[in-house]
Design an enzyme around this catalytic site. Structure first.
Site, PDB file in Angstrom:
ATOM      1  N   GLY A 122      59.207  58.770  27.521  1.00 45.34           N
ATOM      2  CA  GLY A 122      59.961  57.635  28.042  1.00 45.34           C
ATOM      3  C   GLY A 122      60.946  58.063  29.110  1.00 45.34           C
ATOM      4  O   GLY A 122      60.576  58.568  30.160  1.00 45.34           O
ATOM      5  N   VAL A 146      56.862  47.096  30.298  1.00 48.71           N
ATOM      6  CA  VAL A 146      57.452  48.145  31.133  1.00 48.71           C
ATOM      7  C   VAL A 146      57.588  47.681  32.582  1.00 48.71           C
ATOM      8  O   VAL A 146      58.610  47.934  33.232  1.00 48.71           O
ATOM      9  CB  VAL A 146      56.623  49.435  31.048  1.00 48.71           C
ATOM     10  CG1 VAL A 146      57.145  50.482  32.027  1.00 48.71           C
ATOM     11  CG2 VAL A 146      56.653  49.996  29.624  1.00 48.71           C
ATOM     12  N   GLU A 195      56.351  61.292  35.409  1.00 47.86           N
ATOM     13  CA  GLU A 195      57.427  61.630  34.480  1.00 47.86           C
ATOM     14  C   GLU A 195      57.438  60.725  33.255  1.00 47.86           C
ATOM     15  O   GLU A 195      57.689  61.162  32.138  1.00 47.86           O
ATOM     16  CB  GLU A 195      58.779  61.553  35.195  1.00 47.86           C
ATOM     17  CG  GLU A 195      59.971  61.940  34.327  1.00 47.86           C
ATOM     18  CD  GLU A 195      59.934  63.396  33.898  1.00 47.86           C
ATOM     19  OE1 GLU A 195      59.829  63.646  32.681  1.00 47.86           O
ATOM     20  OE2 GLU A 195      60.002  64.274  34.773  1.00 47.86           O
ATOM     21  N   GLY A 205      60.158  51.904  25.487  1.00 46.53           N
ATOM     22  CA  GLY A 205      60.980  50.753  25.809  1.00 46.53           C
ATOM     23  C   GLY A 205      61.025  50.530  27.307  1.00 46.53           C
ATOM     24  O   GLY A 205      60.870  51.462  28.096  1.00 46.53           O
ATOM     25  N   GLY A 260      58.166  44.980  16.857  1.00 43.85           N
ATOM     26  CA  GLY A 260      57.640  45.360  18.157  1.00 43.85           C
ATOM     27  C   GLY A 260      57.532  46.856  18.372  1.00 43.85           C
ATOM     28  O   GLY A 260      57.196  47.306  19.469  1.00 43.85           O
ATOM     29  N   GLU A 296      51.952  48.214  17.579  1.00 43.59           N
ATOM     30  CA  GLU A 296      51.021  47.216  18.091  1.00 43.59           C
ATOM     31  C   GLU A 296      50.322  46.511  16.926  1.00 43.59           C
ATOM     32  O   GLU A 296      50.271  47.037  15.799  1.00 43.59           O
ATOM     33  CB  GLU A 296      49.969  47.896  18.970  1.00 43.59           C
ATOM     34  CG  GLU A 296      50.526  48.581  20.201  1.00 43.59           C
ATOM     35  CD  GLU A 296      51.046  47.600  21.229  1.00 43.59           C
ATOM     36  OE1 GLU A 296      50.621  46.414  21.209  1.00 43.59           O
ATOM     37  OE2 GLU A 296      51.895  48.016  22.044  1.00 43.59           O
ATOM     38  N   LYS A 356      49.892  63.014  24.957  1.00 40.46           N
ATOM     39  CA  LYS A 356      51.148  63.546  25.492  1.00 40.46           C
ATOM     40  C   LYS A 356      51.195  65.063  25.366  1.00 40.46           C
ATOM     41  O   LYS A 356      51.700  65.749  26.266  1.00 40.46           O
ATOM     42  CB  LYS A 356      52.323  62.896  24.774  1.00 40.46           C
ATOM     43  CG  LYS A 356      52.442  61.408  25.078  1.00 40.46           C
ATOM     44  CD  LYS A 356      53.454  60.709  24.191  1.00 40.46           C
ATOM     45  CE  LYS A 356      53.516  59.221  24.507  1.00 40.46           C
ATOM     46  NZ  LYS A 356      54.409  58.484  23.590  1.00 40.46           N
ATOM     47  N   ASP A 367      47.845  58.933  20.566  1.00 41.85           N
ATOM     48  CA  ASP A 367      48.880  58.871  21.602  1.00 41.85           C
ATOM     49  C   ASP A 367      49.637  60.197  21.707  1.00 41.85           C
ATOM     50  O   ASP A 367      49.894  60.695  22.809  1.00 41.85           O
ATOM     51  CB  ASP A 367      49.854  57.736  21.280  1.00 41.85           C
ATOM     52  CG  ASP A 367      51.028  57.677  22.229  1.00 41.85           C
ATOM     53  OD1 ASP A 367      50.851  57.206  23.369  1.00 41.85           O
ATOM     54  OD2 ASP A 367      52.129  58.122  21.844  1.00 41.85           O
TER      55      ASP A 367
END
Length: 338
Positions: A134, A14, A129, A302, A187, A190, A205, A201
């Protein structure tokens, strides 16, 4: 044209996206915002990155103090990840008078109140943000665009790894283990995918979304979490035959006795907008008492989509908008009731 000094801490996938987007869209950003974003320092311990990433000579350092001591660097972007080292970096940046932009959902979900309190004590702000969805501007929508609404429910597909696995299993009638191996090769997952596939995860969020949507003090441990590891082809075949698809959902609902917060695989009707969200894409359905059903859709991960959200935050901080909003943002610091 006003020049704004920026320090980047952590230059992985990132972070590299941030460097590249800053270079590619510098003129677009300047024209739209009236700001010239100057990447003064990149703090990165892995020296192999120094040769791989194109940046101005002398930009790279492995010493955080270079950023902390530079009065010309007013905004720090934290992209280290995790909750321990990253948390201390953020606190040091705030204490040094830097505003902070972060994509670190785990840090905010686990230590959000501490970080926000430190920011207020230092007279700085934290913008985040990119921590959910993303490049989808869902935090801004909840905080500003939908501010006149009582939010009654949030349903989100917010983990691209899980969505890719479930989409591929259903579309091609493949086994979970085989699709997971492909996701790792491509990809999308992980080497150790447990953080994603166990739902952790997604829970992080959801904690952030729920805190803002419901103006509530969210205890991460109170979120019921179930991942996708137990899903097999028979489940998805049955769903298809009944007119449903299976998605890992982050669910927040306002109920008579409080909030219901949970993460789990769910069958949703094929006609529902979330049913068509496939691959690594994310989507968040938000229900407001005035606006009704709204849907936010886009790439949930991404380097480029995430960099888009990060730089939007940097611009909001640099123009002063984020600092004006932050003192009124009580979520993640203390509850205000339901």
């Amino acid at each position: 044209m006003t020049s704004v000094g920026v320090g980047l801490i952590g230059c992985g996938t990132v972070g590299t996206g941030v460097v590249e987007l800053l270079a590619t869209n510098a003129e677009t950003i300047a024209r739209k915002s009236g700001l010239r974003l100057e990447l003064r320092h990149i703090c990165e311990k892995n020296r192999a990155v120094w040769d791989r990433v194109k940046a101005s000579p002398g930009t790279f350092t492995d010493d955080l103090d270079v950023i902390l001591r530079d009065p010309g660097t007013t905004i720090a972007i934290e992209l280290v990840g995790g909750t321990t080292v990253a948390g201390e970096i953020v606190r040091k940046c705030l204490a040094a008078g830097k505003d902070v932009v972060t994509a670190n959902k785990a840090l905010l979900a686990v230590r959000g109140r501490e970080i926000f309190s430190a920011a207020r004590a230092a007279g700085r702000c934290v913008s985040f943000e990119a921590s959910v969805g993303g490049g989808i501007p869902v935090i801004a929508a909840l905080r500003e665009g939908l501010i006149a609404n009582r939010i009654d429910a949030v349903f989100g597909i917010v983990n691209g790894t899980c969505n890719y696995i479930l989409s591929e299993m259903a579309a091609r009638d493949r086994a979970y283990a085989d699709v997971l191996a492909d996701a790792q090769r491509l990809g999308y997952a992980e080497p150790d995918p447990s953080f994603d596939v166990k739902g952790t995860d997604t829970a992080h969020k959801l904690a952030i979304l729920a805190a803002i949507a419901f103006q509530a003090d969210i205890d991460l441990g109170s979120i019921a979490v179930e991942g996708i590891e137990a899903i097999d082809r028979m489940d998805l075949r049955a769903a298809r035959e009944l007119g449903y698809v299976c998605k890992l959902l982050a669910i927040g609902e306002r109920e008579d006795d409080g909030l219901s917060l949970r993460v789990h695989p769910a069958f949703i009707p094929q006609a529902h907008p979330l049913a068509g969200v496939s691959g690594p894409f994310n989507a968040i359905s938000i229900y407001g008492n005035a606006v009704g059903h709204t849907l936010f859709y886009g790439r949930g991960a991404g380097p480029k989509p995430t960099a888009s959200a990060i730089l939007a935050d940097v611009i909001a901080v640099a123009t002063g908008n984020a600092r004006r909003v932050f003192p009124r943002l009580d979520t993640l610091l203390k509850g205000r009731g339901l």
